[in-house]
Each structure stands twice: as structure tokens, then as C-alpha cells.
Design an enzyme around this catalytic site. Structure first.
Site, PDB file in Angstrom:
ATOM      1  N   ASP A  77     -21.165 -89.170  72.238  1.00  0.00           N
ATOM      2  CA  ASP A  77     -22.311 -89.623  71.504  1.00  0.00           C
ATOM      3  C   ASP A  77     -21.927 -90.554  70.218  1.00  0.00           C
ATOM      4  O   ASP A  77     -21.071 -90.335  69.490  1.00  0.00           O
ATOM      5  CB  ASP A  77     -23.204 -88.588  70.639  1.00  0.00           C
ATOM      6  CG  ASP A  77     -24.589 -88.997  70.505  1.00  0.00           C
ATOM      7  OD1 ASP A  77     -25.340 -89.511  71.280  1.00  0.00           O
ATOM      8  OD2 ASP A  77     -24.773 -88.831  69.208  1.00  0.00           O
ATOM      9  N   ASP A 131     -33.562 -89.753  73.333  1.00  0.00           N
ATOM     10  CA  ASP A 131     -33.868 -90.482  72.341  1.00  0.00           C
ATOM     11  C   ASP A 131     -35.029 -91.560  72.490  1.00  0.00           C
ATOM     12  O   ASP A 131     -35.696 -92.021  72.041  1.00  0.00           O
ATOM     13  CB  ASP A 131     -32.889 -91.338  71.627  1.00  0.00           C
ATOM     14  CG  ASP A 131     -31.986 -90.139  70.879  1.00  0.00           C
ATOM     15  OD1 ASP A 131     -32.448 -89.313  70.454  1.00  0.00           O
ATOM     16  OD2 ASP A 131     -30.923 -90.818  70.640  1.00  0.00           O
ATOM     17  N   GLU A 180     -21.296 -93.418  75.123  1.00  0.00           N
ATOM     18  CA  GLU A 180     -22.538 -93.599  74.654  1.00  0.00           C
ATOM     19  C   GLU A 180     -22.367 -95.056  73.740  1.00  0.00           C
ATOM     20  O   GLU A 180     -22.135 -94.793  72.681  1.00  0.00           O
ATOM     21  CB  GLU A 180     -23.398 -92.549  74.038  1.00  0.00           C
ATOM     22  CG  GLU A 180     -25.053 -92.781  73.608  1.00  0.00           C
ATOM     23  CD  GLU A 180     -25.040 -93.275  72.077  1.00  0.00           C
ATOM     24  OE1 GLU A 180     -25.451 -94.683  72.357  1.00  0.00           O
ATOM     25  OE2 GLU A 180     -24.818 -92.916  71.378  1.00  0.00           O
TER      26      GLU A 180
END
Length: 493
Positions: free
Chosen positions: A293, A393, A340
Site C-alpha cells: 500500500d 477506497d 499500489e
């Protein structure tokens, strides 16, 4: 990675009788659904204990498993609980919603009953588990016991300065004082990893692998920072000088003030990035593929002065780059990674991604700008990438439709050949399946064609997130067949 596809589905979102998804029957049923629909991957959010705002990206430990995910029916089958002890407990009245307050109030009471019966039942297994996880387990258990002892205050507010600063004599003192509580939290982790191991074995036997997130940062109020402060940018009292976040972007005008402590990259480098090696080794026990992430933070990261109300007044600072990424990819050559690479992407970030050899992410909800050329347009997706309709998200497709510009919608409708019969959700899924990307992931909410109320997370907000649950009768053979047909058509079987 072969051409394939999967579903993003949080463990917490599975149906159960106890207010939140668990590693019980519904998880096994979901593996069966993945297999029947031709999917090779189940992507999860972090399986760690949730922290501030119930977020799995703000946990008290980067290694521990979430006790909420321990299946209580399995404990009944093992004789650690009696079914009658689970009756009459208020886990929440809405099966489509996680009520974290009620689960927090009731879950540990039940787990203590299981501990009292099970502490002597599995002595050899417990011993082996402790030995295999000695690098983090006792430290985590002591940390949680100390939080209980100090009325759940952050470790920075503990009244005993010696234990707050992790002094050796204080550790010895409190390990003796809180030994019963420490043993309880160790046992809870044993239960979690035992159930996870069984579920993972079942998934592997059915051709399903797990993708899991490793957030780039850890929470300030965590066993990780408390026990190894030398690897974080703290002052002499172990208080952060600057904290993590991201600058203003498409999600929020104020940026996102995450508040996590920043890493002392110089100290980590001198240690050979051993902290990160231990962290990825822990994640390897859970996942087959790891999504890093906020990968761009390895190139440069947004540092916000401690005490700021928003992330606006931060500044960019250089990260470890290939110095760290190269260590991880070479050390864990048997693991697959996903970068990511979203957010503010510079040429330097693109160069780091290229040097790493890791696949980046393409988000279809970001693709359709009627007045520009987005890198996420389906025909621009490179084979060495992972295509998503949206991440945790993003809004659901139906929510996206309600908030998107009319000209963008017109362009997207024309590009994807959206028809009334197929609809937008499955039109997005078809488009993603057809991209050159080797891996395609859809959110379960979009497969179910759910509205914006099923959104998992809205970045920049601290309430109302991580709560959506799938209803018990949502999965069907007809739905699996439909998804299988799309998957087979685009050669992802």
C-alpha cells in the site's frame, strides 16, 4: 502471474450470526463461490486488529490477527464454547452493517470463556506456536495487556515512564504482574492462526490464493512503535516530530492526515532493513501475494509537522527507493508483490516502479475523463499490471454514477458500450476482464450491483467506514455461472 481474475472482499464483510465476518462457514462458502465462478484470487484488507476508526490500516500490531475474525461456531465444535453461551448476546441487529461498538463490548467476554477451557487443552500446539512467533507474539500480548492495565490509553500516555519507554526492568516487572492477561492474548492469537491456516489450506486445495495488503506505515499506538522506537522519527521522549499523510488530491482538498509516525530510514538501512524483512515474513504467513500500500512512499513521502490539523502544510522527503525494494524482492523471491502506485505519481515514482519490476494498478473508475487522456483507459493497461474496477477506497459503480460528471459518463458509456440489458456494473466488469492486464479484480459490491451505501471506505473520513456486510443469501449458483461466463470469455480461467 498467469492471466486470471479475483474478487476484493473484506473478511469483515462476510455474513455471520455474530455481527461481523469470520473464518467460519461463510468464508469456506466464499472460497467455493470463487472456484465455481472461475476466480483465482481472494483479495482481502489487512487481517490485523482494527484500531482508530475501526480501520484495518491503523492497527495495534502489524503481525497479530484480528480476534473478531475467529469463528465462534468452530470454537463450539472444538468444545471451547457452549452454544448456549452465544445466545442472547447483542452483536448488532442489522445484517448488512458491522456494529463495532457492540462487538468490542461482547467478543472478548466470549473468547475468555474459550481461553479458560482451552489453555490446558493444546499445550504442545501452543508451545510450538509461541516458538514460531517469538519475534512478535509476547511483545504484542504484553502491549495489549498493558493497554488494558492503563485504561486503554495510548502508550504515550502511560503514567509509568519506564514501561512507556520500554525499559528492560519495567518489562520484567509487568510481564510478571500481567502474566494471566499476556497468556490470554497469546492464546487468542493461537486460535486466529489455527483457523486461518485451515481456511488457507482449503482455499489452496480449491485453486484459490490470497492477496493481502501491507500498509506502508504502522500506527503510532502500536506494539511495533512502542517496542522498536529506534526505527521511527521520534524525539527523546518517543514523541513524533512529523507524521505521515498525503497532500491534497482528487479525494480531498485538505489531503489526508494519517498521523502515522515516519520511519527513520537511516537506522533501517544500517540494520539491513531487518524490520521490513520481519514484517514481510509475517505477512507471508497470511498471504500468497502482497499488495504494498502507498508504494510511492518508498520513492518520496509526505511529511507533516506534528500537531497540524490537516495535511496541507507537509513537504516531500526522499524515501529508501530501490535500496529497500530490492532487498524485499530478492529476499522474498518466492512471493508475488503488487505495487499500489496511486496518488501523486511523478517520473521518479514511475522509474522506481519500472526498476522494481512489480506490477502497478489501473483503476477503471479513474479512466474516463472526457477532456483528457487518462493512463487508466482500458486500452492503455499494460499486461504487467493489475486492473481494478475500484479499490476499497473507491465508491461502488452505482455510487460512482451518482457523482460523476455527465460528460465523463457519456464518454464512459460510449467507450464501454454500456447497454441497459447488461447495466453499468457488469459493463465495468466486462471491460476490466477484457483489458491486457494479467490480473483483474472486482469489488464484490459491484458483482452484486450494490449502491453507494455499500462503500467500504471514504478516504479522509474517520467515521462510517469498514462497515458493509454481504447478506447471507447474496451468493447463488446463477451468479457464479454469470461471472464464470465473463471470466471464460476473456480467457482468465
Amino acid at each position: 502471474m498467469k492471466r486470471s481474475s479475483g474478487i476484493l472482499m473484506p473478511m469483515s464483510s462476510l455474513p455471520s450470526n455474530y455481527g461481523i465476518g469470520t473464518m467460519g462457514k461463510a468464508a469456506y462458502d466464499f472460497v467455493d463461490f470463487l472456484k465455481a465462478s472461475g476466480q483465482k484470487y481472494w483479495q482481502l484488507l489487512p487481517l490485523v486488529p482494527t484500531g482508530f476508526g475501526d480501520s484495518p490500516y491503523s492497527s495495534v500490531s502489524t503481525f497479530a490477527g484480528n480476534p473478531y475474525f475467529i469463528d465462534l461456531d468452530t470454537l463450539v465444535e472444538e468444545g471451547l464454547l457452549d452454544k448456549s453461551e452465544l445466545e442472547g448476546i447483542d452483536w448488532g441487529s442489522d445484517p448488512s452493517f458491522v456494529d463495532y461498538g457492540k462487538i468490542y463490548s461482547n467478543r472478548y467476554k466470549v473468547l475468555r470463556l474459550a481461553y479458560n477451557r482451552g489453555r490446558e487443552k493444546y499445550p504442545e500446539e501452543l508451545k510450538h506456536f509461541q516458538e514460531a512467533n517469538q519475534g512478535w507474539l509476547e511483545n504484542y500480548a504484553l502491549f495489549i495487556a498493558l493497554k488494558q492495565h492503563f485504561d486503554m490509553k495510548s502508550w504515550m500516555d502511560w503514567p509509568d515512564e519506564e514501561i512507556r519507554l520500554h525499559r528492560k526492568d519495567a518489562l520484567t516487572k509487568y510481564r510478571a504482574l500481567l502474566s494471566e492477561e499476556v497468556d490470554f492474548y497469546i492464546f487468542i492469537q493461537y486460535l486466529f492462526y489455527k483457523q486461518w491456516g485451515a481456511l488457507r489450506d482449503y482455499a489452496h486445495k480449491n485453486g484459490v490464493q490470497f492477496i493481502g495488503d501491507v500498509p506502508i506505515y504502522v500506527a503510532l499506538d502500536s506494539a511495533d512503535v512502542w517496542s522498536e522506537p529506534e526505527f521511527f522519527m521520534l524525539d527523546e521522549k518517543n514523541v513524533p516530530k512529523e507524521v505521515a499523510g498525503v497532500p491534497p488530491d482528487a479525494f480531498t482538498d485538505d489531503g489526508q492526515l494519517w498521523g502515522n509516525p515516519l520511519y527513520n530510514w537511516d537506522a533501517m538501512k544500517q540494520d539491513g532493513y531487518g524490520w521490513w524483512i520481519r514484517r514481510i515474513d509475517g505477512a507471508k504467513k497470511l498471504y500468497d501475494t502482497i499488495r504494498i500500500d502507498h508504494f510511492r512512499g518508498f520513492e518520496s513521502y509526505w511529511a507533516v509537522p506534528a500537531g497540524e490539523a490537516t495535511a496541507k502544510n507537509g513537504s516531500w522527503k526522499k524515501g529508501p527507493g530501490m535500496g529497500l525494494v530490492g532487498v524485499l524482492t530478492s529476499w522474498f523471491s518466492d512471493l508475488s508483490f503488487i505495487a499500489e502506485d496511486l496518488g501523486y505519481i511523478t517520473p521518479e515514482v514511475k522509474a522506481l516502479l519500472a526498476d522494481s519490476g512489480l506490477p502497478g494498478m489501473k483503476i477503471l473508475q479513474f479512466a474516463f475523463d472526457a477532456h483528457g487522456e487518462s493512463d487508466y483507459l482500458p486500452h492503455l493497461c499494460c499486461p504487467d499490471s493489475v486492473c481494478y474496477v475500484g479499490t476499497h477506497d473507491n465508491d461502488t459503480v452505482k455510487g460512482w454514477l451518482e457523482t460523476s460528471d455527465s460528460e465523463d459518463l457519456e464518454f464512459a458509456e460510449k467507450y464501454m458500450h454500456i447497454t441497459e440489458d447488461e447495466g453499468w456494473c457488469w459493463g465495468f466488469i466486462r471491460t476490466g476482464m477484457a483489458t491486457p492486464s494479467k490480473l483483474f479484480i472486482a469489488q464484490m459490491q459491484d458483482i452484486l450491483e450494490l449502491p453507494a451505501s455499500a462503500r467500504i471506505n471514504t478516504p479522509g473520513t474517520n467515521t462510517g467506514n469498514w462497515q458493509w456486510r454481504m447478506l447471507p443469501d447474496a451468493l447463488s449458483g446463477e451468479l457464479a455461472d454469470k461471472l464464470f461466463s465473463y471470466t471464460e470469455t476473456f480467457r482468465r480461467i
